[in-house]
Write a protein that holds these residues in place. Structure first.
Motif, short mmCIF file in Angstrom:
data_model
loop_
_atom_site.label_atom_id
_atom_site.label_comp_id
_atom_site.label_asym_id
_atom_site.label_seq_id
_atom_site.Cartn_x
_atom_site.Cartn_y
_atom_site.Cartn_z
N THR A 112 13.80 3.12 15.18
CA THR A 112 13.52 4.35 15.89
C THR A 112 12.01 4.53 15.87
N PRO A 113 11.46 5.42 16.70
CA PRO A 113 10.01 5.64 16.64
C PRO A 113 9.52 6.02 15.24
N VAL A 114 10.33 6.79 14.50
CA VAL A 114 9.91 7.22 13.16
C VAL A 114 9.94 6.04 12.19
N THR A 115 11.05 5.28 12.17
CA THR A 115 11.15 4.16 11.24
C THR A 115 10.11 3.08 11.56
N GLU A 116 9.78 2.93 12.84
CA GLU A 116 8.77 1.93 13.21
C GLU A 116 7.40 2.32 12.69
N GLN A 117 7.07 3.61 12.75
CA GLN A 117 5.79 4.06 12.22
C GLN A 117 5.73 3.89 10.71
N ILE A 118 6.85 4.22 10.04
CA ILE A 118 6.89 4.04 8.58
C ILE A 118 6.76 2.57 8.22
N ALA A 119 7.44 1.71 8.98
CA ALA A 119 7.40 0.28 8.69
C ALA A 119 5.99 -0.28 8.86
N ARG A 120 5.24 0.22 9.82
CA ARG A 120 3.88 -0.28 10.04
C ARG A 120 2.99 -0.01 8.84
N VAL A 121 3.28 1.07 8.12
CA VAL A 121 2.51 1.39 6.93
C VAL A 121 3.04 0.61 5.73
N VAL A 122 4.36 0.70 5.52
CA VAL A 122 4.97 0.08 4.34
C VAL A 122 4.85 -1.44 4.39
N TRP A 123 5.02 -2.02 5.59
CA TRP A 123 4.99 -3.47 5.74
C TRP A 123 3.58 -4.02 5.94
N SER A 124 2.60 -3.21 5.74
CA SER A 124 1.23 -3.70 5.86
C SER A 124 0.95 -4.75 4.79
N PRO A 125 0.35 -5.88 5.16
CA PRO A 125 0.03 -6.91 4.16
C PRO A 125 -0.86 -6.38 3.03
N ILE A 126 -1.80 -5.50 3.36
CA ILE A 126 -2.70 -4.97 2.33
C ILE A 126 -1.94 -4.09 1.36
N VAL A 127 -1.04 -3.24 1.89
CA VAL A 127 -0.22 -2.39 1.02
C VAL A 127 0.63 -3.26 0.09
N ALA A 128 1.28 -4.27 0.66
CA ALA A 128 2.14 -5.14 -0.15
C ALA A 128 1.33 -5.90 -1.20
N LEU A 129 0.13 -6.34 -0.83
CA LEU A 129 -0.73 -7.10 -1.74
C LEU A 129 -1.07 -6.30 -2.99
N PHE A 130 -1.52 -5.05 -2.77
CA PHE A 130 -1.95 -4.24 -3.91
C PHE A 130 -0.79 -3.55 -4.61
N LEU A 131 0.31 -3.30 -3.89
CA LEU A 131 1.43 -2.60 -4.51
C LEU A 131 2.07 -3.45 -5.60
N PHE A 132 2.46 -4.69 -5.27
CA PHE A 132 3.12 -5.51 -6.28
C PHE A 132 2.17 -5.84 -7.43
N ASN A 133 0.98 -6.32 -7.12
CA ASN A 133 0.06 -6.72 -8.19
C ASN A 133 -0.37 -5.52 -9.03
N GLY A 134 -0.49 -4.35 -8.38
CA GLY A 134 -0.82 -3.14 -9.13
C GLY A 134 0.31 -2.74 -10.06
N LEU A 135 1.55 -2.74 -9.56
CA LEU A 135 2.70 -2.40 -10.40
C LEU A 135 2.88 -3.41 -11.54
N PHE A 136 2.68 -4.69 -11.24
CA PHE A 136 2.80 -5.72 -12.26
C PHE A 136 1.76 -5.53 -13.36
#
Length: 304
Positions: A112-136
């Motif tokens: 949906t337009p809402v889930t697509e906007q959320i996915a663009r933020v959550v699925w960002s490579p930069i977000v994923a890069l720092f999220l996992f390594n930061g949590l670890f």
């Protein structure tokens, strides 16, 4: 390992509450790839992908359950083996084992337009890069580690967060659906190197610390509090396996801690090295395909 089998119950050692849902997920997977495929126009799932998915279930069970779970509460080197199995083996195997048409079907149905906007933020490579390594890295800060180990609910939620963040991170390295949030092959390789760099400080902290960092592995009272969650209510905590002649530990705490850091760094480098090879193979395949298309298009057409 024999002392663990003699000391702990079947439930504590084998975690059936984890095994049963993972087994159910495996059954559901085989139902979906055989029946769901018929009305999603999906392709036949090769045996290789089926093997990957089953291997992922086994790796996750070994990381989150099995006797390794108890051993990881006694020696941090076993704890690191759990981390490797859950977040560096199981997660990429899950992504490789799920067919791309299944990913696309789920995404299209939830788009949906809402889930697509959320996915663009959550699925960002930069977000994923720092999220996992930061949590670890945060997980292995001594105060945070000891706090999580003594709070089973908080620890469980944190592990789920690590698993989801690991899935986001590995998504951009493996690219199971290439046209979704794509990185070029060269950027994917750079992304893998960046992940290797960001996880290094946590490993270095554990390897080069001059003293044991975690009270869980050096303070009997803290260890007893942690182990109480693995035993039936009211059961006596077996302090004999923590220290003494019958202790399960075969390394002194600082050496065990150093081994844990070295093991994590080597295992992570091996997994990322295999992934770089996987990306190179995809890259070469694309180049050969493009060269073949250009060669065919360059052939002159002879008109009668």
């Amino acid at each position: 390992m024999e002392i663990l089998f003699d000391t702990f119950s079947f439930r504590a050692l084998w975690t059936p509450e984890l095994f049963i849902p993972l087994f159910a997920i495996g059954i559901l997977y085989f139902i979906l790839i055989s029946r769901w495929r018929s009305f999603t126009l999906g392709e036949q799932v090769p045996m290789r992908q089926r093997f990957y998915f089953v291997s992922a279930l086994v790796a996750l069970y070994l990381g989150w359950g099995s006797p390794l779970y108890i051993a990881g509460h006694i020696m941090i080197s076993f704890h690191m083996a759990q981390m490797v199995l859950a977040y560096f083996v199981a997660v990429p195997l899950f992504l490789l084992g799920i067919p791309s048409w299944m990913f696309r079907t789920v995404i299209e149905r939830w788009r949906t337009p809402v889930t697509e906007q959320i996915a663009r933020v959550v699925w960002s490579p930069i977000v994923a890069l720092f999220l996992f390594n930061g949590l670890f890295s945060l997980y292995h800060v001594p105060f945070m580690f000891d706090t999580l180990m003594q709070n089973t609910i908080l620890h469980s939620f944190y592990e789920y967060g690590l698993l989801l963040s690991a899935a986001l991170m590995w998504w951009h390295m493996i690219a199971p659906v290439p046209n979704m949030f794509p990185l070029s092959d060269l950027r994917r390789i750079g992304y893998i190197f960046a992940n290797g760099i960001l996880i290094t400080p946590a490993c270095a902290l554990i390897i080069f610390a001059p003293v044991p960092l975690y009270q869980t592995y050096i303070d009997p009272s803290v260890w007893a509090s942690v182990m109480a969650f693995c035993l039936p209510a009211g059961a006596e905590v077996p302090l004999n396996i923590f220290a003494g002649p019958d202790s399960f530990r075969f390394l002194e705490p600082r050496m065990d801690q150093q081994l844990a850091g070295v093991f994590m760094k080597i295992a992570q480098e091996l997994m990322y090295g295999f992934t770089i090879g996987y990306v190179f193979k995809q890259w070469l395949s694309k180049e050969k395909q493009q060269d073949g298309e250009l060669t065919i298009s360059d052939v002159p057409v002879v008109k009668p």
